[in-house]
Structure formats: structure tokens, C-alpha cells
Design a protein around this motif. Structure first.
Motif, short mmCIF file in Angstrom:
data_model
loop_
_atom_site.label_atom_id
_atom_site.label_comp_id
_atom_site.label_asym_id
_atom_site.label_seq_id
_atom_site.Cartn_x
_atom_site.Cartn_y
_atom_site.Cartn_z
N ALA A 119 0.81 -1.21 0.00
CA ALA A 119 0.00 0.00 0.00
C ALA A 119 0.85 1.26 0.00
N PHE A 120 2.09 1.11 0.43
CA PHE A 120 3.01 2.25 0.50
C PHE A 120 4.22 2.03 -0.41
N ASN A 121 3.96 1.35 -1.53
CA ASN A 121 4.97 1.17 -2.59
C ASN A 121 6.22 0.44 -2.11
N ASP A 122 6.06 -0.45 -1.14
CA ASP A 122 7.16 -1.26 -0.59
C ASP A 122 8.22 -0.43 0.12
N GLU A 123 7.93 0.82 0.42
CA GLU A 123 8.84 1.60 1.25
C GLU A 123 8.98 0.98 2.65
N PRO A 124 7.89 0.45 3.25
CA PRO A 124 8.05 -0.20 4.56
C PRO A 124 9.02 -1.38 4.52
N ALA A 125 9.00 -2.17 3.46
CA ALA A 125 9.91 -3.30 3.37
C ALA A 125 11.36 -2.84 3.36
N ASN A 156 17.58 4.64 -4.15
CA ASN A 156 18.20 5.95 -3.90
C ASN A 156 17.39 6.86 -2.98
N GLY A 157 16.11 6.55 -2.80
CA GLY A 157 15.26 7.35 -1.94
C GLY A 157 14.46 8.39 -2.69
N GLY A 158 13.57 9.05 -1.98
CA GLY A 158 12.70 10.05 -2.57
C GLY A 158 11.27 9.55 -2.64
N CYS A 159 10.35 10.50 -2.75
CA CYS A 159 8.93 10.17 -2.78
C CYS A 159 8.51 9.75 -4.18
N ARG A 160 7.51 8.89 -4.26
CA ARG A 160 7.01 8.42 -5.55
C ARG A 160 6.19 9.51 -6.22
N ALA A 161 6.55 9.83 -7.44
CA ALA A 161 5.87 10.89 -8.18
C ALA A 161 4.41 10.53 -8.39
N GLY A 162 3.53 11.51 -8.15
CA GLY A 162 2.11 11.32 -8.37
C GLY A 162 1.36 10.80 -7.18
N ASP A 163 2.07 10.26 -6.17
CA ASP A 163 1.42 9.77 -4.96
C ASP A 163 1.34 10.87 -3.91
N VAL A 164 0.41 10.73 -2.99
CA VAL A 164 0.22 11.73 -1.94
C VAL A 164 1.25 11.51 -0.84
N ILE A 165 2.09 12.52 -0.63
CA ILE A 165 3.12 12.43 0.40
C ILE A 165 2.47 12.38 1.78
N GLY A 166 2.94 11.43 2.58
CA GLY A 166 2.38 11.25 3.91
C GLY A 166 1.17 10.34 3.96
N VAL A 167 0.67 9.95 2.79
CA VAL A 167 -0.49 9.05 2.72
C VAL A 167 -0.13 7.78 1.95
N GLU A 168 0.47 7.94 0.78
CA GLU A 168 0.84 6.79 -0.04
C GLU A 168 2.35 6.60 -0.14
N THR A 169 3.09 7.64 0.06
CA THR A 169 4.55 7.60 -0.06
C THR A 169 5.16 8.53 0.96
N CYS A 170 6.42 8.26 1.33
CA CYS A 170 7.14 9.12 2.28
C CYS A 170 6.33 9.35 3.56
N LEU A 171 6.01 8.25 4.23
CA LEU A 171 5.19 8.32 5.43
C LEU A 171 5.95 8.82 6.65
N ARG A 172 7.28 8.80 6.59
CA ARG A 172 8.10 9.21 7.72
C ARG A 172 8.52 10.67 7.55
N GLU A 173 7.75 11.56 8.13
CA GLU A 173 8.04 12.99 8.09
C GLU A 173 8.25 13.49 6.66
#
Length: 605
Positions: A119-125, A156-173
């Protein structure tokens, strides 16, 4: 016990020992008893490599599997895996060699993940793998599920383009740091630059010893990834890619070389932690034989099997099943004088969690005494809970009931109860809904590799169904002739086929066939003869070669995935809904869902 292979004699001349300072009797020319004694230089170092493979973002639980049990030759079922339990076991193993341990991984760390990660683009993994202390990993085929640019973002890091920051991507601050570990791809070529997309190797110094790691994925990655995932990439031969890097690693004075190969085989094993490689699939054995004898250990993956052994040329071979169920440990003893390996051992350690497995009567199964039952590491548990709590209102919704737990695992014929159910649901969707009234499906099928998790309890939640089918496939219904159906069945075994990768299909109710195990597996394309002539039936009536049938599959198989190339020749396609959506609908309208019988595939001999 550890599988062991001694590669050099354990003996040295007195002169050699004096030269390197191993014998205090060789003296310094002084007999002053008042001199403070000096600690003799060590003559060896032991390096412990701890590996996982095919993690697939399984943050909470890796499911159940049979483990070795002296009291039960068939094995005893236990619940295994879960990132917090995995960390506990890693720390236990590292404690015996704190300076000489390194944690590595072997591809498919992401992709086909449960909703808590997907749900968070495998950033948690990736975040959890960082916390587990992984230092090196190969890529696997599922690293390419969403294309090379998304893989590079996860690295390399960074938020997923087009996703809502803090909701779908980049959940950590509002940030995502990416992988702290080295992702390797020694055979992955970016066609835009004609160079490797990722580094092919890395050297790590552990307790003063240099280890060389080569990482790569199977050459057949494009055949096992959904369309578009490998666009702009080419995948070179595994053996040639490995062997080409050996001279460079030797120039860097490594004491040992470990290959992280995201490819694997199958063996004749009753449990996931057998201490052998009996009947290792011949195609994969041939691939391994081509790898330079300068390689000390080959970690393998992809087939979700556990095995370990010493190959005829002395290389250690080990694979750690999947989902964090096993930790593959390899211990290398290094002679510091010669900078070479003098002993090597391996062991697959089950990660037995405290969730507990139940038998068919719902009674808890006792864990064999040889395995510690693990508790959760609090730091990793908190990380997982952070993401789980975000999706809990969705995943915990009850959607239906089943009459008994259902497993993905196939029987000796290649038939899986859960794959049968999935095929039945695909048939229901494409034959009962009004959109298919004019041309309803008669047969439905699914690939076992697309059914990713068991249904372990009789109450079924949305999250459990997502774990079963995490790919977001749609139903595709097409015309197939009887001859094409026979051809499709043969392609389950014909070449080309990713090494050791069974491509058995699950079929809907009413469809049945027999196959003959005496006929060779891996026959050249178009020449297989495993399907028994006349045995393929629909509701008891033999399939007619010239007749046209309406057949439903997921879009991955419909596009020729798993080298089911005959599907590309089918006609009159009708695309349908997302599989998870209509599966939820099926459960909600069905009441109690009964487990299908395993009577659709018959194996002879």
C-alpha cells in the motif's frame, strides 16, 4: 548441524608459524622475564554470512511450513517468519560472532507484497530491511515489477511521483531515504547506456577479512515479470556474468567469494530445512557446474525452496525458502596467512514465531524442542505496527468464511487446493456476471506462482485475500481451441523454463487431465508428451482438438507469462475486473466457501 566442507589441510611447518608469529617459542632474542606477555596474533578468522531471500515484504508473518523433526520423519508444521521475529533470530546468531557477522539478502525483497508494505509502494519493506542490518543484496525478478525507474527510486530514496506524500509515499516525516544496502545486478544491462544498471559486485571487510559479493538475477527475468517491467533492460547469462567478475575480485585480494544468485532449483525435500540437495533439478545443477571453482559459496533463491549441500567441486550451495522463514548461515574459516578459505559450513535456521500453527482440528501443534520459539524485537515490531495501523481498518474487514484452512502448497500431482479455488472464482466471475452472458467462460485457470499466501483461518479478511493475490491482475477471457489447450498443458513442463520453476496451473471445477511423470521434463518447445492423450476433459467429455472453448486466465498468463507462449495466439479477448475485487464479491455472496477437492489433475507413475 552445519553442513561442512574442509578445503585445505590444517597443518603448517614450524618455520611458517614462526614467520607469522603464531608460536611464542620462536622468541624475540630476549629472555627478560619482566617483559609483559604479548597476545599471539590470531591465525584464523571465522566469518558468518547470514542471508535471507524472497522476503516479498512479509513484515508480519511468513506463514506455515514443515520443519525437520526427529520425532516425525514427515516433518512438523510451524509458523515461521515475520520481520520482528527475524530480527530476534538474527541477533541471536550474531551474538556468537559479533565482529565477524554480515547480513545479506538475495532478491525479491519487494514485490508481490502484503498490503502492509504494498500500500506504501514497498517503502516499509526497504525501511525494515535497513533496520535488520542488511548490507548487500542481489536484485530478483520482482524488483522489476514496476520498472527500472521505480527500482532506482527505492534504492536511492525520494517520494514516488504522483502519490500523496504522507499518505501513499514518504510516510516518515515526508521523506523516504531508500536502501542503505548495496543492491547488485551483475547481469542487468540498461539498454539506454549499454552499461550495468546497478553495480555487479562489492567488497566488504568483516573483522579484517575482505569478502567479495557478486549479485545477479535469473536471465529469464523478462519471462516472469509482468509486461513493461523490464522495458529498457537486458539480462545476460548468469554464469558468464559471474565468471567475468572473478579476476577483478582476485585483484582486490578478497579471501572468499560469495555469489548471491536469484535463481534456484528444486530438490526432493520433505521439509524446508533439509540438510541435502537430493535430486537437485538437472538444469540448475548444470548452471551451477559452470560457475568458477574460485567461488566459495552460492546463495540461491527464486524457487522458494530450502536446501543446503556441498557441490562436487567444493562450492557450498544454500537456499533459504522465502518470506523470512529461514536464515541461511554460512561460516567461512579464513587462514590469515594465506588469505584463503580452509573450512566452510552451512545451516538453515527456521525463524519459528510465537503465533503457532493449528492442525486440521484447530488444535495447536507443538513446536519441536530443537527450535527456539521467538519473541518480537520491539524496535522492528514498532516499525511494522506503524504501517499496519494505517491499513488496519481495511485489512481486518471480514469478507467471508471457509470450511477449513486452505494452502497454496501443491500435492504430488501438482494440484493446489487454493489455486483450484482461485480458478473457480475466476470462472464464476466470467461466466455468471451479465457482462459475459453472451459468451460465458467454460474453463478458468491460474498459475500457482500467482497465488501467494495460504488462507490459514476459517474467517477470511480482506487483508488475507490481498495476500493471496497481491499482483493486481485482471481476468482475461479468450477463445482457445482444444489443440491450444493441450499445448498449454505441455508448456507447464517444456523448455524454456526458468530453472527449477514449476509452472503448474490450477484449473476450475469440471476440467481434468492426466500426465505421465515417466515422460521427460524440459522437452524442447512443441515436443512435450507428458499430457496423456484423451485424458483432457470438460465435465467428463473429452476436449476436441478442433473445437473452440472460452477460457479465462489472469492477464499475466494471457500475455504469455511463465513462457506460456501459446496464450499469445488466442483470440477474441475480453478484459474484465481486478481479481481482488471480484474475489471479495464472491466471498460476500457465497456464505460458507468449501475447499475444492484435489481431483482435477492426475499424475501417472
Amino acid at each position: 548441524m552445519l553442513t561442512s566442507k574442509r578445503t585445505l589441510p590444517w597443518r603448517y611447518s614450524v618455520a611458517t608459524l614462526c614467520l607469522v608469529g603464531f608460536l611464542s617459542a620462536c622468541g624475540s632474542g630476549s629472555d627478560d622475564a619482566s617483559e609483559a606477555p604479548t597476545e599471539p596474533a590470531r591465525k584464523t578468522a571465522t566469518i558468518s554470512i547470514l542471508a535471507i531471500n524472497d522476503f516479498h515484504g512479509r513484515l508480519e508473518n511468513g506463514g506455515t511450513a514443515l520443519v525437520r523433526d526427529p520425532a516425525n520423519p514427515a516433518g512438523t508444521r510451524a509458523t515461521l517468519g515475520g520481520a520482528a521475529y527475524l530480527q530476534t533470530r538474527l541477533q541471536q546468531l550474531q551474538a556468537s560472532n559479533p565482529q565477524g557477522s554480515i547480513v545479506v539478502a538475495n532478491g525479491d525483497l519487494i514485490g508481490a507484497s502484503p498490503l502492509v508494505s504494498r500500500a506504501f509502494n514497498d517503502e516499509p519493506a526497504i525501511e525494515v530491511l535497513n533496520a535488520l542490518g542488511v548490507q548487500v543484496s542481489s536484485v530478483g525478478n520482482h524488483e522489476f515489477d514496476n520498472g527500472k525507474q521505480e527500482l532506482l527510486r527505492l534504492i536511492n530514496g525520494g517520494c514516488r511521483a504522483g502519490d500523496v506524500i504522507g499518505v501513499e509515499t514518504c510516510l516518515r516525516e515526508g521523506q523516504f531515504e531508500g536502501a542503505r544496502f548495496d543492491y547488485l545486478g551483475a547481469n542487468v544491462i540498461d539498454t539506454d547506456t549499454n552499461a550495468l544498471l546497478l553495480p555487479g559486485h562489492v567488497v566488504k571487510t568483516i573483522d579484517g577479512v575482505k569478502l567479495g559479493f557478486i549479485g545477479l538475477t535469473l536471465q529469464d527475468t523478462p519471462s516472469v515479470v509482468a509486461a513493461g517491467g523490464t522495458d529498457g533492460l537486458e539480462f545476460a547469462d548468469e554464469v558468464a556474468s559471474i565468471n567475468a567478475l572473478i579476476p577483478q575480485l582476485k585483484q582486490e585480494s578478497v579471501a572468499a567469494i560469495a555469489v548471491l544468485l536469484h535463481n534456484g532449483g528444486t530438490t526432493q525435500a520433505a521439509t524446508i530445512n533439509e540438510q541435502h540437495c537430493n535430486n537437485l533439478s538437472p538444469d540448475f545443477a548444470a548452471l551451477l557446474a559452470g560457475i568458477s571453482a574460485e567461488v566459495d559459496v552460492v546463495f540461491t533463491a527464486h524457487t522458494h525452496r530450502g536446501y543446503q549441500c556441498v557441490l562436487p567441486d567444493g562450492k557450498l550451495l544454500i537456499s533459504g525458502a522465502s518470506y523470512g522463514q529461514l536464515i541461511s548461515q554460512v561460516e567461512l574459516t579464513i587462514d590469515l596467512a594465506t588469505n584463503g578459505v580452509i573450512d566452510k559450513r552451512s545451516e538453515n535456521h527456521p525463524v519459528v514465531n510465537d503465533i503457532g500453527a493449528l492442525n486440521s482440528d484447530g488444535v495447536a501443534i507443538e513446536v519441536p524442542a530443537m527450535y527456539p520459539v521467538l519473541g518480537k524485537d520491539p524496535e522492528i515490531a514498532a516499525m511494522v505496527d506503524f504501517y499496519r495501523n494505517l491499513i488496519k481498518p481495511i485489512t481486518d474487514q471480514i469478507v467471508g468464511q471457509i470450511d477449513r484452512p486452505m494452502a497454496v502448497e501443491a500435492n504430488a500431482s501438482g494440484e493446489s487446493v487454493l489455486a483450484n479455488l482461485v480458478a473457480d472464482i475466476y470462472l464464476w466471475e466470467t461466466s455468471e456476471r451479465p457482462a459475459y452472458a453472451s459468451r460465458p467462460a467454460q474453463i478458468a485457470l491460474t498459475n500457482l506462482g500467482g497465488v501467494r499466501a495460504d488462507l490459514p483461518t476459517t474467517t477470511v479478511t480482506y487483508g488475507q485475500l490481498y495476500d493471496v493475490m497481491p499482483f493486481g491482475n485482471i481476468a482475461v477471457t479468450r477463445d482457445m481451441t482444444g489443440a491450444q489447450i493441450y499445448r498449454l498443458l505441455e508448456q507447464q513442463w517444456e523448455a524454456p523454463q526458468p530453472s527449477g520453476n514449476s509452472r503448474m496451473l490450477g484449473f476450475s471445477t469440471g476440467f481434468a487431465y492426466s500426465w505421465d511423470a515417466r515422460q521427460p521434463e524440459g522437452a524442447p518447445a512443441g515436443t512435450g508428451q507428458r499430457v496423456v492423450a484423451g485424458s483432457v476433459t470438460l465435465h467428463g467429455v473429452p476436449i476436441a482438438l478442433e473445437q473452440t472453448y472460452r477460457v479465462t486466465s489472469n492477464d499475466y498468463i494471457a500475455g504469455g507469462g511463465d513462457n506460456m507462449t501459446i496464450m499469445r495466439e488466442t483470440t477474441n479477448g475480453q478484459d474484465g475486473r481486478l481479481d481482488l475485487d471480484f474475489t471479495v464479491d464472491y466471498f460476500r455472496q457465497a456464505g460458507l466457501v468449501a475447499a475444492p477437492a484435489q481431483n482435477r489433475i492426475t499424475r501417472l507413475n
